[in-house]
Design a protein around this motif. Structure first.
Motif, PDB file in Angstrom:
ATOM      1  N   GLU A 129       0.849  -1.192   0.000  1.00 29.28           N
ATOM      2  CA  GLU A 129       0.000   0.000   0.000  1.00 29.28           C
ATOM      3  C   GLU A 129       0.879   1.235   0.000  1.00 29.28           C
ATOM      4  OE1 GLU A 129      -4.115   1.473   2.137  1.00 29.28           O
ATOM      5  OE2 GLU A 129      -2.907  -0.103   3.068  1.00 29.28           O
ATOM      6  N   THR A 130       0.453   2.220  -0.767  1.00 26.50           N
ATOM      7  CA  THR A 130       1.102   3.529  -0.756  1.00 26.50           C
ATOM      8  C   THR A 130       0.131   4.541  -0.155  1.00 26.50           C
ATOM      9  OG1 THR A 130       0.282   4.290  -2.914  1.00 26.50           O
ATOM     10  CG2 THR A 130       2.251   2.878  -2.914  1.00 26.50           C
ATOM     11  N   ALA A 131       0.516   5.780  -0.163  1.00 21.78           N
ATOM     12  CA  ALA A 131      -0.369   6.824   0.351  1.00 21.78           C
ATOM     13  C   ALA A 131      -1.636   6.941  -0.476  1.00 21.78           C
ATOM     14  CB  ALA A 131       0.372   8.164   0.376  1.00 21.78           C
ATOM     15  N   ARG A 132      -1.612   6.416  -1.712  1.00 22.57           N
ATOM     16  CA  ARG A 132      -2.811   6.461  -2.561  1.00 22.57           C
ATOM     17  C   ARG A 132      -3.773   5.327  -2.241  1.00 22.57           C
ATOM     18  NH1 ARG A 132       1.590   8.880  -3.116  1.00 22.57           N
ATOM     19  NH2 ARG A 132       2.498   7.023  -4.064  1.00 22.57           N
ATOM     20  N   GLY A 133      -3.231   4.142  -1.952  1.00 20.89           N
ATOM     21  CA  GLY A 133      -4.112   3.021  -1.679  1.00 20.89           C
ATOM     22  C   GLY A 133      -3.416   1.699  -1.892  1.00 20.89           C
ATOM     23  N   PRO A 134      -4.182   0.587  -1.799  1.00 19.87           N
ATOM     24  CA  PRO A 134      -3.617  -0.753  -1.967  1.00 19.87           C
ATOM     25  C   PRO A 134      -3.013  -0.936  -3.350  1.00 19.87           C
ATOM     26  CG  PRO A 134      -5.792  -0.862  -0.964  1.00 19.87           C
ATOM     27  CD  PRO A 134      -5.603   0.548  -1.420  1.00 19.87           C
ATOM     28  N   LEU A 135      -2.001  -1.827  -3.419  1.00 15.92           N
ATOM     29  CA  LEU A 135      -1.247  -2.037  -4.650  1.00 15.92           C
ATOM     30  C   LEU A 135      -1.724  -3.272  -5.411  1.00 15.92           C
ATOM     31  CD1 LEU A 135       2.372  -1.360  -3.362  1.00 15.92           C
ATOM     32  CD2 LEU A 135       1.121   0.031  -5.029  1.00 15.92           C
ATOM     33  N   LEU A 136      -1.828  -3.113  -6.719  1.00 19.43           N
ATOM     34  CA  LEU A 136      -1.991  -4.230  -7.635  1.00 19.43           C
ATOM     35  C   LEU A 136      -0.716  -4.310  -8.457  1.00 19.43           C
ATOM     36  CD1 LEU A 136      -5.639  -3.705  -8.960  1.00 19.43           C
ATOM     37  CD2 LEU A 136      -4.855  -5.320  -7.230  1.00 19.43           C
ATOM     38  N   TRP A 137       0.037  -5.379  -8.262  1.00 15.69           N
ATOM     39  CA  TRP A 137       1.305  -5.520  -8.972  1.00 15.69           C
ATOM     40  C   TRP A 137       1.049  -5.909 -10.419  1.00 15.69           C
ATOM     41  CZ3 TRP A 137       5.294  -4.030  -5.965  1.00 15.69           C
ATOM     42  CH2 TRP A 137       5.106  -4.071  -4.580  1.00 15.69           C
ATOM     43  N   ARG A 138       1.802  -5.334 -11.308  1.00 16.41           N
ATOM     44  CA  ARG A 138       1.707  -5.724 -12.721  1.00 16.41           C
ATOM     45  C   ARG A 138       2.288  -7.124 -12.879  1.00 16.41           C
ATOM     46  NH1 ARG A 138       0.931  -1.507 -16.531  1.00 16.41           N
ATOM     47  NH2 ARG A 138       1.007   0.583 -15.611  1.00 16.41           N
ATOM     48  N   GLU A 139       1.469  -8.042 -13.338  1.00 16.77           N
ATOM     49  CA  GLU A 139       1.920  -9.416 -13.492  1.00 16.77           C
ATOM     50  C   GLU A 139       2.466  -9.625 -14.893  1.00 16.77           C
ATOM     51  OE1 GLU A 139      -0.950 -12.275 -12.320  1.00 16.77           O
ATOM     52  OE2 GLU A 139      -1.331 -11.340 -10.375  1.00 16.77           O
ATOM     53  N   ARG A 140       3.610 -10.291 -14.971  1.00 16.44           N
ATOM     54  CA  ARG A 140       4.216 -10.594 -16.258  1.00 16.44           C
ATOM     55  C   ARG A 140       3.707 -11.937 -16.753  1.00 16.44           C
ATOM     56  NH1 ARG A 140       9.849  -9.465 -13.441  1.00 16.44           N
ATOM     57  NH2 ARG A 140       8.675 -10.728 -11.968  1.00 16.44           N
TER      58      ARG A 140
ATOM     59  N   ALA B 136      -4.511  -5.604 -33.196  1.00 20.57           N
ATOM     60  CA  ALA B 136      -3.682  -6.721 -32.729  1.00 20.57           C
ATOM     61  C   ALA B 136      -3.041  -6.442 -31.380  1.00 20.57           C
ATOM     62  CB  ALA B 136      -2.611  -7.037 -33.776  1.00 20.57           C
ATOM     63  N   ALA B 137      -2.591  -5.219 -31.148  1.00 22.58           N
ATOM     64  CA  ALA B 137      -1.883  -4.911 -29.897  1.00 22.58           C
ATOM     65  C   ALA B 137      -2.790  -5.024 -28.679  1.00 22.58           C
ATOM     66  CB  ALA B 137      -1.280  -3.512 -29.970  1.00 22.58           C
ATOM     67  N   LEU B 138      -4.102  -4.953 -28.880  1.00 22.62           N
ATOM     68  CA  LEU B 138      -5.014  -5.092 -27.748  1.00 22.62           C
ATOM     69  C   LEU B 138      -4.958  -6.480 -27.137  1.00 22.62           C
ATOM     70  CD1 LEU B 138      -8.292  -3.258 -28.869  1.00 22.62           C
ATOM     71  CD2 LEU B 138      -6.597  -2.488 -27.204  1.00 22.62           C
ATOM     72  N   HIS B 139      -4.541  -7.461 -27.907  1.00 22.12           N
ATOM     73  CA  HIS B 139      -4.522  -8.832 -27.422  1.00 22.12           C
ATOM     74  C   HIS B 139      -3.323  -9.118 -26.517  1.00 22.12           C
ATOM     75  CE1 HIS B 139      -7.833 -10.330 -30.040  1.00 22.12           C
ATOM     76  NE2 HIS B 139      -7.445  -9.331 -30.806  1.00 22.12           N
ATOM     77  N   ASP B 140      -2.403  -8.179 -26.384  1.00 22.24           N
ATOM     78  CA  ASP B 140      -1.271  -8.361 -25.482  1.00 22.24           C
ATOM     79  C   ASP B 140      -1.756  -8.406 -24.031  1.00 22.24           C
ATOM     80  OD1 ASP B 140       0.345  -8.276 -27.685  1.00 22.24           O
ATOM     81  OD2 ASP B 140       0.974  -6.191 -27.397  1.00 22.24           O
ATOM     82  N   ASP B 141      -1.063  -9.151 -23.201  1.00 29.51           N
ATOM     83  CA  ASP B 141      -1.425  -9.277 -21.795  1.00 29.51           C
ATOM     84  C   ASP B 141      -1.151  -7.956 -21.080  1.00 29.51           C
ATOM     85  OD1 ASP B 141      -1.868  -9.981 -19.173  1.00 29.51           O
ATOM     86  OD2 ASP B 141      -0.525 -11.695 -19.175  1.00 29.51           O
ATOM     87  N   ALA B 142      -2.189  -7.411 -20.435  1.00 30.37           N
ATOM     88  CA  ALA B 142      -2.033  -6.142 -19.725  1.00 30.37           C
ATOM     89  C   ALA B 142      -1.454  -6.322 -18.332  1.00 30.37           C
ATOM     90  CB  ALA B 142      -3.383  -5.428 -19.630  1.00 30.37           C
ATOM     91  N   GLY B 143      -1.360  -7.556 -17.842  1.00 29.91           N
ATOM     92  CA  GLY B 143      -0.746  -7.808 -16.549  1.00 29.91           C
ATOM     93  C   GLY B 143      -1.617  -7.488 -15.356  1.00 29.91           C
ATOM     94  N   ALA B 144      -2.950  -7.460 -15.548  1.00 26.80           N
ATOM     95  CA  ALA B 144      -3.837  -7.098 -14.445  1.00 26.80           C
ATOM     96  C   ALA B 144      -4.220  -8.279 -13.572  1.00 26.80           C
ATOM     97  CB  ALA B 144      -5.109  -6.439 -14.993  1.00 26.80           C
ATOM     98  N   GLY B 145      -3.879  -9.492 -13.976  1.00 26.85           N
ATOM     99  CA  GLY B 145      -4.170 -10.655 -13.158  1.00 26.85           C
ATOM    100  C   GLY B 145      -5.449 -11.354 -13.563  1.00 26.85           C
ATOM    101  N   PRO B 146      -5.641 -12.596 -13.102  1.00 25.51           N
ATOM    102  CA  PRO B 146      -6.739 -13.431 -13.597  1.00 25.51           C
ATOM    103  C   PRO B 146      -8.130 -12.952 -13.220  1.00 25.51           C
ATOM    104  CG  PRO B 146      -5.460 -14.578 -11.907  1.00 25.51           C
ATOM    105  CD  PRO B 146      -4.698 -13.360 -12.266  1.00 25.51           C
ATOM    106  N   VAL B 147      -8.340 -12.378 -12.044  1.00 20.91           N
ATOM    107  CA  VAL B 147      -9.688 -11.950 -11.669  1.00 20.91           C
ATOM    108  C   VAL B 147     -10.143 -10.778 -12.534  1.00 20.91           C
ATOM    109  CG1 VAL B 147     -11.127 -11.026  -9.815  1.00 20.91           C
ATOM    110  CG2 VAL B 147      -9.444 -12.802  -9.318  1.00 20.91           C
ATOM    111  N   LEU B 148      -9.211  -9.910 -12.885  1.00 20.63           N
ATOM    112  CA  LEU B 148      -9.550  -8.757 -13.724  1.00 20.63           C
ATOM    113  C   LEU B 148      -9.436  -9.071 -15.210  1.00 20.63           C
ATOM    114  CD1 LEU B 148      -7.790  -5.890 -11.719  1.00 20.63           C
ATOM    115  CD2 LEU B 148     -10.151  -6.679 -11.564  1.00 20.63           C
ATOM    116  N   ALA B 149      -8.984 -10.267 -15.561  1.00 25.98           N
ATOM    117  CA  ALA B 149      -8.807 -10.618 -16.974  1.00 25.98           C
ATOM    118  C   ALA B 149     -10.079 -10.468 -17.809  1.00 25.98           C
ATOM    119  CB  ALA B 149      -8.260 -12.046 -17.086  1.00 25.98           C
ATOM    120  N   PRO B 150     -11.291 -10.733 -17.269  1.00 25.57           N
ATOM    121  CA  PRO B 150     -12.485 -10.570 -18.110  1.00 25.57           C
ATOM    122  C   PRO B 150     -12.676  -9.155 -18.660  1.00 25.57           C
ATOM    123  CG  PRO B 150     -13.003 -11.927 -16.213  1.00 25.57           C
ATOM    124  CD  PRO B 150     -11.611 -11.404 -15.996  1.00 25.57           C
ATOM    125  N   TRP B 151     -12.126  -8.157 -18.004  1.00 25.76           N
ATOM    126  CA  TRP B 151     -12.219  -6.790 -18.533  1.00 25.76           C
ATOM    127  C   TRP B 151     -11.318  -6.596 -19.761  1.00 25.76           C
ATOM    128  CZ3 TRP B 151     -13.516  -7.756 -13.586  1.00 25.76           C
ATOM    129  CH2 TRP B 151     -14.590  -7.056 -13.036  1.00 25.76           C
TER     130      TRP B 151
END
Length: 752
Positions: A299-310, A565-580
């Motif tokens: 967590e930072t002063a802004r809020g909880p962290l979501l790590w970018r997943e590779r 095509a570039a939209l299909h790249d993995d954004a690294g948001a993780g599996p729960v957020l993957a449906p977005w």
């Protein structure tokens, strides 16, 4: 303490007690009886301990819940409440615990039989109801959409974000649309207001809302509750005043791009004034039948962290990489200066930032008597931000905006902010504006509000649903409305938005022109049926099925276009957020805007809308005649929309390999995402409906017993109970039934 429970013919619990603490206890008790599995699962979700019961199927959710600090936030909110609110929650928790004690739960027994061992019950924590409220809304905001917008900007450029925002996130997995309308007494047969609507959320088994009546001296409320949360915050009728909510689509949760460093001095994040301390630690997720999974929580002063997943990263590897790269006092792998740097997002939730979820409103709403009292109570509401239509027996009708948002310029609501910019400083939180009087008709359907002070967001639904509801209500202007007559609005399946897509088809007279389009005979016939279609997504309509198949083929064509095509790249948001980040789903939302943008600017995305529309016609024909595995043709031109548009309600056990939902629901349904009868599918992915009206209601302020309501499945969440699915047929027909409040028409139930 005297508590009585009665039931109506649909199994809806009516709880009567001596005082509000007894009433809270009774509501908790009947909730445990009717929704035992549901409230236990949602508590496990709030705790981030789903995997302890479900095994590996629960890990992804637990990782997100731990990182978003759901349990810790719920504790903070609970501990900051005044004593009377904590006592009220405690009475509800006692009711939950007493109702669950010794109660067999079919789903838990199925898990134990399949996975081995025994699932032990634990008493509910005092903060449990707050956690349940947070779980119900943690993904209800636009924060996952902000991550998608950032992905679009990086992949296609900043200008493309607006194209994908045009649909207002209509098909986003977590965002909830809703319809609500109110008629002033000048438009009704009784001379007093009607308030009606239907909230749209994921279709879940058991249903997300619990029909309930709560009565004690000074309180007599009928409404919809969240199982596990006392009171009836969203939709209710007290006899003197009634209300219903829609999602205000406000920008109330913000996302920040974070840069973090770890060295021998610990973790630091780059903020507006330079490098500042950050809190990072490792937690362990216990997994039934598997090894524990470590998860990095920060967590930072802004809020909880979501790590970018590779790609190919998981929580365990992520933790191992960070620890291995920069052990305290060790040499950093990235910079070589005893520092490891990581990129992440932080999420600023108003509830966590202020340690306030508006829980105090839940109890106070039980006692309101006028529309202005409702508005006064909702000044303290926090999350999510709602538009509320309220009417009372004095004839007052109000539109209220309830919730807390950061004071942020409209142009800064579309994308994540840089944590090191001024936006990273603590915001000024803004509370609701003054209520707006309604003297004729009010309609809210998640569209951009006409009132500038109510425009608190960036991502609004297209205006078709709101316009259609107004059209339907205006068509009966000469006939004073009743609860029964206005309830018919719920079932409307007109798809006015289809015209934008159909405009890309060649007209029939193009076949005879010098530039005749080369279409097969079958494709021409399909085109002709589409152009002659009445735009009704009726369950029994073959033409609606034609449109759905063609739209899906068109989505797949556009989603596979090289320009995207570039939209299909993995954004690294993780599996729960993957449906977005499912590209066909997001293309389906934005399809009219994408094709129209192509018409206005051919160089923008290099899409050929008419060419793609024609190719999609041929795709439908090819699919219809493709051989089945048994060698026969799959010609389904006679299929109706209901044949394709089958309900797909979600149940947690379906996520566990080897287990399955104990409920069997196989029914077709009419409507579509943009219809008043909103039954969402995902064109290009599936025709099945996974979101829709999770309740319907019409509140009559002249006589509460002329009010009407319905939920998709039933009052009970117990498999095999006669009231588990007994409302489904009425829901499928968009019908509602009258509310019963006469105690003499109810039957008394013995308490467990």
């Amino acid at each position: 303490m005297t508590v009585e429970v009665f039931r109506d013919a649909w199994g809806v619990p009516h709880v009567r007690a001596d005082d509000e603490l007894g009433l809270a206890y009774g509501q908790g008790l009947v909730t445990a009886v009717d929704r035992a599995w549901q409230v236990e699962v949602d508590l496990w979700r709030a705790q981030g301990r789903l995997a302890e019961r479900l095994g590996p199927a629960g890990v992804d959710w637990d990782v997100l819940a731990r990182r978003l600090r759901i349990a810790d936030t719920a504790r903070r909110v609970h501990d900051a409440l005044p004593e009377d609110d904590r006592a009220w929650l405690a009475a509800y928790v006692r009711g939950i615990d007493d109702g669950l004690r010794g109660r067999p739960v079919a789903e838990v027994e199925a898990l134990d039989a399949h996975l081995g061992g025994t699932t032990t019950r634990e008493p509910w924590p005092a903060w449990g109801p707050v956690g349940m409220l947070l779980v119900a809304h943690v993904l209800f905001s636009t924060f996952p959409r902000l991550l998608w917008n950032d992905h679009v900007a990086h992949a296609l450029g900043d200008d493309a974000v607006g194209l994908f925002d045009a649909a207002g996130g209509a098909g986003d997995p977590g965002s909830g649309g809703s319809n609500a309308w109110a008629l002033h007494g000048s438009r009704t047969a009784s001379g007093l207001p009607l308030v009606a609507g239907d909230p749209h959320r994921l279709l879940e088994l058991p249903g997300v809302y619990q029909q309930v009546r709560l009565a004690c001296p000074g309180v007599d409320v009928v409404g919809l509750a969240f199982p596990g949360v006392p009171g009836v915050p969203h939709v209710a009728h007290t006899g003197d005043v009634a209300w219903g909510v829609t999602n205000a689509m406000a920008h109330h949760v913000e996302v920040f791009r974070e840069r973090l460093r770890r060295s021998s001095d610990g973790w630091r994040a780059r903020g507006p004034d330079g490098w500042e301390p950050a809190s990072v630690h490792t937690e362990s997720i216990r997994v039934r039948g598997g090894a524990d999974v470590p998860v990095l929580v920060g967590e930072t002063a802004r809020g909880p962290l979501l790590w970018r997943e590779r790609p190919d990263d998981g929580p365990a590897r992520e933790v191992a990489d960070v620890v291995r790269a920069a052990p305290p006092g060790g040499r950093g792998a990235v910079t070589g200066d005893d520092v490891v740097e990581r990129d992440a997002w932080s999420v600023r939730f108003p509830v966590r930032a202020t340690a306030d979820a508006g829980v105090g409103c839940l109890r106070r709403l039980l006692h309101v008597r006028t529309a202005h009292e409702v508005a006064g109570v909702l000044r303290d509401w926090v999350d999510p931000v709602n538009r509320v239509l309220v009417g009372d027996r004095h004839g007052t009708v109000l539109r209220v905006v309830a919730g807390r948002v950061p004071d942020r310029d409209a142009g800064l609501r579309h994308r994540p902010h840089d944590a090191w910019s001024d936006a990273g400083r603590p915001p000024r939180w803004v509370s609701p504006v003054d209520p707006e009087p309604v003297t004729d008709v009010a309609v809210d359907a998640n569209e951009r509000p006409a009132h500038a002070d109510h425009d608190l967001g960036a991502l609004y639904a297209p205006p078709q649903r709101a316009r259609r509801i107004r059209t339907l209500l205006d068509a009966t202007r000469d006939e004073p409305a009743t609860a029964a007559s206005t309830a018919r609005v719920h079932g409307d399946v007109r798809h006015d938005g289809a015209a934008r897509l159909l405009a890309h088809l060649p007209p029939a007279d193009a076949d005879r022109s010098a530039d005749a389009v080369d279409l097969s005979a079958d494709a021409r016939r399909l085109r002709d049926r589409l152009l002659a279609w009445d735009r009704e997504m009726a369950a029994d309509s073959p033409s609606a099925a034609d449109f759905a198949r063609w739209r899906s083929a068109l989505v797949r064509r556009v989603a596979a276009h090289p320009s995207l095509a570039a939209l299909h790249d993995d954004a690294g948001a993780g599996p729960v957020l993957a449906p977005w980040f499912v590209v066909p789903a997001r293309v389906a939302d934005a399809l009219p805007a994408l094709l129209d943008a192509d018409c206005a600017d051919p160089d923008r995305l290099r899409l050929d809308g008419p060419g793609l529309a024609r190719a999609a016609l041929e795709d439908v024909i090819a699919e219809a005649h493709a051989p089945r595995t048994d060698g026969t043709a799959a010609d389904d031109e006679a299929a109706t929309w209901a044949d394709l548009h089958r309900l797909h309600p979600l149940h947690v056990l379906d996520e566990v390999p080897g287990c399955a939902s104990p409920f069997r629901v196989d029914a077709g349904v009419g409507g579509d995402t943009e219809c008043v009868r909103s039954t969402s599918s995902t064109p290009g992915v599936t025709h099945r409906s996974w979101r829709g009206s999770v309740a319907r209601y019409v509140w009559d302020l002249a006589d509460r017993e002329r009010s009407r309501w319905n939920v998709p499945f039933g009052a009970s969440g117990v498999p095999g109970d006669p009231h588990a699915l007994d409302q489904l047929d009425a829901w499928l027909d968009a019908r509602t039934t009258e509310v019963v409040t006469d105690w003499d028409r109810l039957h008394r139930e013995d308490l467990p």
